[in-house]
Structure formats: C-alpha cells, structure tokens
Design an enzyme around this catalytic site. Structure first.
Site, short mmCIF file in Angstrom:
data_model
loop_
_atom_site.label_atom_id
_atom_site.label_comp_id
_atom_site.label_asym_id
_atom_site.label_seq_id
_atom_site.Cartn_x
_atom_site.Cartn_y
_atom_site.Cartn_z
N LYS A 51 -31.73 -0.34 29.92
CA LYS A 51 -32.71 0.06 28.90
C LYS A 51 -34.02 -0.71 29.07
CE LYS A 51 -29.06 1.56 25.86
NZ LYS A 51 -28.11 1.29 24.79
N GLN A 95 -27.16 -2.83 20.29
CA GLN A 95 -26.19 -2.38 21.30
C GLN A 95 -24.77 -2.42 20.72
OE1 GLN A 95 -27.00 -1.19 24.47
NE2 GLN A 95 -24.85 -0.62 24.50
N ASP A 118 -31.98 5.16 18.04
CA ASP A 118 -30.72 5.80 18.45
C ASP A 118 -30.44 7.07 17.63
OD1 ASP A 118 -29.41 4.62 20.59
OD2 ASP A 118 -28.58 2.99 19.38
#
Ligand code: NAD
Length: 302
Positions: A51, A95, A118
């Site tokens: 990422k 995460q 997200d």
C-alpha cells in the site's frame, strides 16, 4: 481470454499520478493516507508495504503508523481520534486483522466515515445499500467503474467492476453469481451488480449444489478462500470469471479459489491469481484516498 489486473492496475496508477498532480496545483497539497498497523504479523507487513509503495507511485503522501500488539483498544482509538481531527489527513486505514483483545468493529467505527478509505464504516456500508445511484447516466470504464454513490465503496468490489469494464461485456440483464457473503467483498459486490441491472445470486457455505448454481452465471465472482473450489463443472461456457481468493499452498505458491488451468478454456474471460484482483484492490485504495481528498476539499474541510 485472461484479464490482467496487473496491467489494468498499472494503467490506472499512471492516471492517478496525473490526478494527484492536478489536485496539487488546484488545492496546494496532495492527498494524505495514514495506514495503521498493530503488531508485526508478516502477511500484514507485506500488505502494508504494498500500500505504501502504491501511494508513493501515485504521489499520494502516506504515513505508516506501526503500533505494538499490546496496545489497548482505547489507545488505538485515541490515535484514530487524533488522525480524524488532523485536517492534513484525508484517509485512514487500519490493517486487519487486529489482535484478539481488540474489537475490530469498534475500531472501524472510530474512523471518521469521510476518511474511511476502505469503505468498511457502517455509515459507508449503509449508504451503499440504501442509495440508488443514477446508473443510466453512468458510462462505466476502467477509470470510472462505479456511478457516484457519494460514499466510499470497498476497494475489492470496486476493482472488480473495473476489471468487468475492461472486457466490454454489457452487464445489464446478465445472471451474476457471487460466491461468498463477506462484508468486504461478497455483500457489496452483490449490491453493485444489482445496481448495474444484473440478476444476482449470492452463494455461500450452506448453498446446495454449488456447481449447478455457478453454471447459471454469465458473471461468476468467487471470494471464498478455498483453493480450487471452483472446477470446470461450475463454469457456463463463455462466462466471465473473477477469482478473488488468495490461498497459500503448502509448496509456498499462491492459488485462487478457481482451478485456473481447467477453467480457462471454458470461460470467456478469467482473472489469474496472482495478477488479477489483488493489484486492483490496492489500486482502488489509492483512488478512494484521492476521492476522499476531493470530497473534503469540495466541502471546504482542509
Ligand atoms: P471470508 O473469509 O470472510 O468468508 C468466506 C466466505 O466464503 C463466507 O461467506 C462463506 O459463507 C463462504 N464459503 C465458505 N466455504 C464455502 C463453500 N464451500 N462454498 C461456498 N461458499 C463458501 O471472505 P473474504 O474476506 O471475502 O475472503 C475470501 C477470499 O478472498 C480469501 O481468500 C481472501 O484472502 C480473499 N480476498 C482477496 C482480496 C484481493 O484483493 N484479492 C481481497 C479480499 C479478500
């Protein structure tokens, strides 16, 4: 025909570089993404590194906040609150998975919905399910795969719509089967395909005669996490097959949920693993960061 997510992702990332440069000229700064990692789980470390690299390539500023796995839920949420209040931060990602003593749902709720890149926050999920976008006026392309929902759409299903757009196949009226009903892939995928006028079936661990259900599909999306679950008897000839699964085999290689070797000649289009959905998910995370930044700038929240 094999759909190369790797190639499409590369095209999109170059386009994002240009979007970010144009935004820097217009707003005087670039988008900023903060990725929070709790503990040193090796798989999480790889995902986070990918990422950060993608962000660097797209000229998105990024920060990796590595916290000890002994951190309390309260302290983790305090870090998130600080980032929520920081006007220079546009996107926050935690995460997953988190250590067992931390409730993931509480943590996701702690992120400001407008910075939730997200798309996992309940406000974003609810918006996706309750909002009916103007699909008629939307021309889908790899660059613009979903109509404007006014909220963040989870990265994997959004990336899949970009892959579908790359084939030029018309979705309207098609039979779609989504195997897997997770909150991050299966469920949002089903809603997005419904909005694109597909007739959608969601199959899961209790579905009877999965091959027969899958054989109905013009578009088959598989997100289960079981290597080679989908064999050639599950594929309608000419179907468009998207394999989301990532499974590490005992010999160390990666396999999808679809038996690629035996399905590739029956499917009209198929994604490989690796090099299919995976690179698109990270790419859509970058697009979501840019979109969060843009929405915040338009609302004057800087
Ligand atoms: P999950 O792991 O939360 O749930 C699995 C789903 O599969 C459940 O809905 C379950 O009902 C269904 N299932 C289990 N066994 C089944 C069976 N025999 N037949 C039919 N359905 C069955 O799902 P997830 O988080 O969406 O992950 C699924 C897979 O996709 C995993 O391999 C994961 O690593 C991968 N994944 C990949 C990406 C990517 O970017 N490529 C992103 C997210 C997830």
């Amino acid at each position: 025909m094999i759909i190369s997510g790797k190639d499409i992702a590369a095209q999109l990332r170059s386009d994002m570089q240009q979007q970010v440069e144009a935004m820097a000229a217009e707003y005087g700064r670039t988008p900023c993404l903060v990725v929070i990692q709790v503990g040193n789980d090796p798989a999480s470390t790889i995902y986070v590194r990918n990422k950060m690299r993608a962000a660097e390539f797209c000229h998105i500023r990024s920060q990796h906040l590595l916290l000890p796995d002994s951190i309390s839920e309260q302290d983790l949420c305090a870090h998130i609150a600080e980032l929520n209040a920081d006007n220079d931060v546009d996107g926050i990602l935690v995460q997953l998975p988190l250590p067992q003593h931390i409730d993931e749902e509480h943590v996701i709720r702690a992120i400001l919905a407008e910075k939730d890149v997200d798309g996992f926050h309940p406000a974003n999920a609810a918006h996706l399910w309750l909002h009916q976008p103007l699909v008629k006026s939307h021309v889908a392309s790899i660059y613009n795969p979903v109509p404007d929902y006014g909220c963040t759409i989870p990265c994997t299903p959004k990336g899949i719509l970009s892959l579908l757009a790359s084939t030029g196949v018309e979705l309207d009226g098609k039979r779609a089967v989504v195997v897997g009903r997770s909150d991050i892939v299966g469920k949002p995928m089903a809603k997005l395909l419904m909005d694109r006028q597909c007739t959608v079936t969601v199959a899961h661990s209790h579905t009877r005669d999965l091959p027969a259900v899958c054989r109905e599909a013009d578009i088959l999306i598989v997100a289960v996490g079981k290597p080679k679950l989908i064999t050639k008897d599950c594929i309608k000839p000419g179907a468009l097959v998207i394999d989301v699964g990532i499974n590490r085999l005992p010999d160390g290689t990666l396999s999808g949920d679809v038996d690629f070797a035996e399905c590739k000649d029956i499917a009209g289009f198929i994604t490989p693993v690796p090099g299919g959905v995976g690179p698109m998910t990270v790419t859509m995370l970058m697009q979501n960061t840019i979109d969060c930044f843009r929405r915040r700038m338009l609302q004057g929240k800087e």
